[in-house]
Design a protein around this motif. Structure first.
Motif, PDB file in Angstrom:
ATOM      1  N   GLY A 157       0.553  -1.193  -0.102  1.00  0.00           N
ATOM      2  CA  GLY A 157      -0.036   0.174  -0.035  1.00  0.00           C
ATOM      3  C   GLY A 157       0.796   1.148   0.024  1.00  0.00           C
ATOM      4  O   GLY A 157       0.376   2.396  -0.191  1.00  0.00           O
ATOM      5  N   GLU A 158       2.142   1.232   0.230  1.00  0.00           N
ATOM      6  CA  GLU A 158       2.914   2.330   0.231  1.00  0.00           C
ATOM      7  C   GLU A 158       3.418   2.526  -1.118  1.00  0.00           C
ATOM      8  O   GLU A 158       3.208   1.773  -2.075  1.00  0.00           O
ATOM      9  CB  GLU A 158       4.098   2.299   1.074  1.00  0.00           C
ATOM     10  CG  GLU A 158       3.801   2.037   2.455  1.00  0.00           C
ATOM     11  CD  GLU A 158       4.992   1.951   3.583  1.00  0.00           C
ATOM     12  OE1 GLU A 158       6.164   1.694   3.092  1.00  0.00           O
ATOM     13  OE2 GLU A 158       4.930   2.152   4.710  1.00  0.00           O
ATOM     14  N   LYS A 159       3.974   3.949  -1.366  1.00  0.00           N
ATOM     15  CA  LYS A 159       4.862   4.260  -2.637  1.00  0.00           C
ATOM     16  C   LYS A 159       5.798   3.213  -2.867  1.00  0.00           C
ATOM     17  O   LYS A 159       6.391   2.779  -1.690  1.00  0.00           O
ATOM     18  CB  LYS A 159       5.388   5.712  -2.641  1.00  0.00           C
ATOM     19  CG  LYS A 159       4.104   6.852  -2.625  1.00  0.00           C
ATOM     20  CD  LYS A 159       3.733   6.655  -4.266  1.00  0.00           C
ATOM     21  CE  LYS A 159       2.809   8.114  -4.250  1.00  0.00           C
ATOM     22  NZ  LYS A 159       2.307   7.896  -5.812  1.00  0.00           N
ATOM     23  N   PRO A 160       6.041   2.747  -4.102  1.00  0.00           N
ATOM     24  CA  PRO A 160       7.306   1.880  -4.236  1.00  0.00           C
ATOM     25  C   PRO A 160       8.497   2.393  -3.674  1.00  0.00           C
ATOM     26  O   PRO A 160       8.746   3.546  -3.813  1.00  0.00           O
ATOM     27  CB  PRO A 160       7.252   1.626  -5.920  1.00  0.00           C
ATOM     28  CG  PRO A 160       6.025   2.025  -6.213  1.00  0.00           C
ATOM     29  CD  PRO A 160       5.478   2.983  -5.058  1.00  0.00           C
ATOM     30  N   GLY A 161       9.358   1.774  -3.118  1.00  0.00           N
ATOM     31  CA  GLY A 161      10.375   1.792  -2.477  1.00  0.00           C
ATOM     32  C   GLY A 161      11.255   0.718  -2.207  1.00  0.00           C
ATOM     33  O   GLY A 161      10.662  -0.475  -1.680  1.00  0.00           O
ATOM     34  N   ALA A 162      12.559   0.869  -2.142  1.00  0.00           N
ATOM     35  CA  ALA A 162      13.387  -0.336  -1.602  1.00  0.00           C
ATOM     36  C   ALA A 162      14.671   0.069  -1.373  1.00  0.00           C
ATOM     37  O   ALA A 162      15.389   0.941  -1.896  1.00  0.00           O
ATOM     38  CB  ALA A 162      13.333  -1.513  -2.483  1.00  0.00           C
ATOM     39  N   ALA A 163      15.588  -0.939  -0.692  1.00  0.00           N
ATOM     40  CA  ALA A 163      16.984  -0.541  -0.357  1.00  0.00           C
ATOM     41  C   ALA A 163      17.570  -1.907  -0.347  1.00  0.00           C
ATOM     42  O   ALA A 163      17.093  -2.946   0.118  1.00  0.00           O
ATOM     43  CB  ALA A 163      17.213   0.134   0.918  1.00  0.00           C
ATOM     44  N   ALA A 164      18.786  -1.785  -0.864  1.00  0.00           N
ATOM     45  CA  ALA A 164      19.547  -3.315  -1.002  1.00  0.00           C
ATOM     46  C   ALA A 164      21.048  -2.789  -0.528  1.00  0.00           C
ATOM     47  O   ALA A 164      21.513  -1.848  -0.963  1.00  0.00           O
ATOM     48  CB  ALA A 164      19.477  -3.872  -2.141  1.00  0.00           C
ATOM     49  N   GLY A 165      21.682  -3.747  -0.090  1.00  0.00           N
ATOM     50  CA  GLY A 165      23.027  -3.778   0.133  1.00  0.00           C
ATOM     51  C   GLY A 165      23.814  -4.933  -0.130  1.00  0.00           C
ATOM     52  O   GLY A 165      23.238  -6.048  -0.017  1.00  0.00           O
ATOM     53  N   ALA A 166      25.265  -4.760  -0.542  1.00  0.00           N
ATOM     54  CA  ALA A 166      26.054  -5.937  -0.675  1.00  0.00           C
ATOM     55  C   ALA A 166      27.418  -5.600  -0.264  1.00  0.00           C
ATOM     56  O   ALA A 166      27.809  -4.452  -0.383  1.00  0.00           O
ATOM     57  CB  ALA A 166      25.959  -6.344  -2.179  1.00  0.00           C
ATOM     58  N   LYS A 167      27.897  -6.610   0.387  1.00  0.00           N
ATOM     59  CA  LYS A 167      29.398  -6.488   0.827  1.00  0.00           C
ATOM     60  C   LYS A 167      30.174  -7.572   0.584  1.00  0.00           C
ATOM     61  O   LYS A 167      29.714  -8.907   0.621  1.00  0.00           O
ATOM     62  CB  LYS A 167      29.270  -6.336   2.412  1.00  0.00           C
ATOM     63  CG  LYS A 167      30.800  -6.277   2.804  1.00  0.00           C
ATOM     64  CD  LYS A 167      30.531  -6.314   4.503  1.00  0.00           C
ATOM     65  CE  LYS A 167      31.976  -6.083   5.262  1.00  0.00           C
ATOM     66  NZ  LYS A 167      31.716  -6.241   6.763  1.00  0.00           N
ATOM     67  N   THR A 168      31.376  -7.306  -0.225  1.00  0.00           N
ATOM     68  CA  THR A 168      32.172  -8.415  -0.664  1.00  0.00           C
ATOM     69  C   THR A 168      33.763  -8.361   0.185  1.00  0.00           C
ATOM     70  O   THR A 168      34.273  -6.969   0.045  1.00  0.00           O
ATOM     71  CB  THR A 168      32.309  -8.421  -2.249  1.00  0.00           C
ATOM     72  OG1 THR A 168      31.255  -8.709  -2.769  1.00  0.00           O
ATOM     73  CG2 THR A 168      33.546  -9.434  -2.519  1.00  0.00           C
ATOM     74  N   THR A 169      34.106  -9.232   0.742  1.00  0.00           N
ATOM     75  CA  THR A 169      35.474  -9.274   1.356  1.00  0.00           C
ATOM     76  C   THR A 169      36.505 -10.228   0.604  1.00  0.00           C
ATOM     77  O   THR A 169      35.924 -11.291   0.420  1.00  0.00           O
ATOM     78  CB  THR A 169      35.436  -9.226   2.839  1.00  0.00           C
ATOM     79  OG1 THR A 169      34.468  -8.521   3.426  1.00  0.00           O
ATOM     80  CG2 THR A 169      36.657  -9.280   3.621  1.00  0.00           C
ATOM     81  N   VAL A 170      37.547  -9.913   0.293  1.00  0.00           N
ATOM     82  CA  VAL A 170      38.517 -10.605  -0.204  1.00  0.00           C
ATOM     83  C   VAL A 170      39.827 -10.377   0.002  1.00  0.00           C
ATOM     84  O   VAL A 170      40.233  -9.250   0.600  1.00  0.00           O
ATOM     85  CB  VAL A 170      38.467 -10.205  -1.841  1.00  0.00           C
ATOM     86  CG1 VAL A 170      39.833 -11.083  -2.654  1.00  0.00           C
ATOM     87  CG2 VAL A 170      37.417 -10.427  -2.547  1.00  0.00           C
ATOM     88  N   ILE A 171      40.598 -11.463   0.597  1.00  0.00           N
ATOM     89  CA  ILE A 171      42.041 -11.468   0.935  1.00  0.00           C
ATOM     90  C   ILE A 171      42.763 -12.322  -0.098  1.00  0.00           C
ATOM     91  O   ILE A 171      42.422 -13.234  -0.521  1.00  0.00           O
ATOM     92  CB  ILE A 171      42.237 -12.421   2.331  1.00  0.00           C
ATOM     93  CG1 ILE A 171      41.265 -11.570   3.467  1.00  0.00           C
ATOM     94  CG2 ILE A 171      43.722 -12.419   2.571  1.00  0.00           C
ATOM     95  CD1 ILE A 171      41.481 -12.258   4.728  1.00  0.00           C
ATOM     96  N   ALA A 172      43.836 -11.351  -0.747  1.00  0.00           N
ATOM     97  CA  ALA A 172      44.581 -11.602  -1.877  1.00  0.00           C
ATOM     98  C   ALA A 172      45.923 -11.806  -1.429  1.00  0.00           C
ATOM     99  O   ALA A 172      46.445 -10.734  -0.716  1.00  0.00           O
ATOM    100  CB  ALA A 172      44.043 -10.938  -2.951  1.00  0.00           C
TER     101      ALA A 172
END
Length: 197
Positions: free
Chosen positions: A121-136
């Motif tokens: 019922g609310e106005k469309p909206g969203a949030a997303a997050g991504a986290k990548t950790t690499v040890i090289a």
């Protein structure tokens, strides 16, 4: 939750960064053995047409350019989108690199994603997050060109280190821990009500 799929849905499957008026900012911070770069971009546009049958939303940017965007089934509360609404997209990205002297660790990669959507019922909206950790692993250091070669879990890459003081600290056999964070939020804001006369 697949971050790339959700981000595509949030962006209504096709908004390019150049499509909207953009307000960008970035910052770089370094200390010996560590560096971080972070930036934020805000895109805005006005909804000029909504086709409920095809789920096509036409959005106009500040330059007057119009874009047709297909709002797939991932876009909840589609019926709430109206002509005159503002579409606001905020994207934040940050990369942190940390030198691990002497190595002795294992190469690894971890990924995490999360997201939220507007309630029914609310106005469309969203949030997303991504986290990548690499040890090289640092497998080569070319001090003349400033290029450090890293070997990760799945592939190798070359890192151009422009700061000579940072480059002095890096040796073959060291490791680099990189953490990349990306967050995106999309909101459809109601059209501004005309002022009372």
């Amino acid at each position: 939750m697949n971050f790339k799929k959700l981000a595509a849905a949030l962006l209504f499957a096709g908004i390019a960064g150049t499509a909207f008026g953009a307000d960008a900012g970035a910052a770089v911070v370094t200390v010996p053995g560590k560096a971080m770069v972070a930036g934020q971009v805000t895109y805005t546009g006005e909804v000029t047409a909504v086709d409920a049958t095809t789920r096509v939303v036409t959005v106009k940017n500040a330059k007057g350019e119009s874009y047709e965007i297909v709002a797939g089934p991932e876009v909840k509360n589609f019926a709430q989108i109206k002509v005159g609404d503002a579409l606001v997209i905020k994207a934040v990205q940050a990369l942190t690199l940390e030198l691990k002297k002497g190595g002795a660790g294992i190469r690894e990669r971890t990924d995490a994603v999360d997201g939220v959507r507007a309630a029914e019922g609310e106005k469309p909206g969203a949030a997303a997050g991504a986290k990548t950790t690499v040890i090289a692993d640092v497998v080569a250091v070319d001090r003349k060109t400033g290029v450090v070669t890293l070997k990760g879990v799945h592939h190798s890459m070359k890192l151009n280190v422009k700061d000579p003081e940072q480059l002095k600290l890096i040796e073959k056999g060291d490791q680099v821990k990189g953490t990349y964070v990306e967050a995106i939020g999309v909101a459809v804001m109601p059209a501004a009500k005309p002022a009372a006369k």
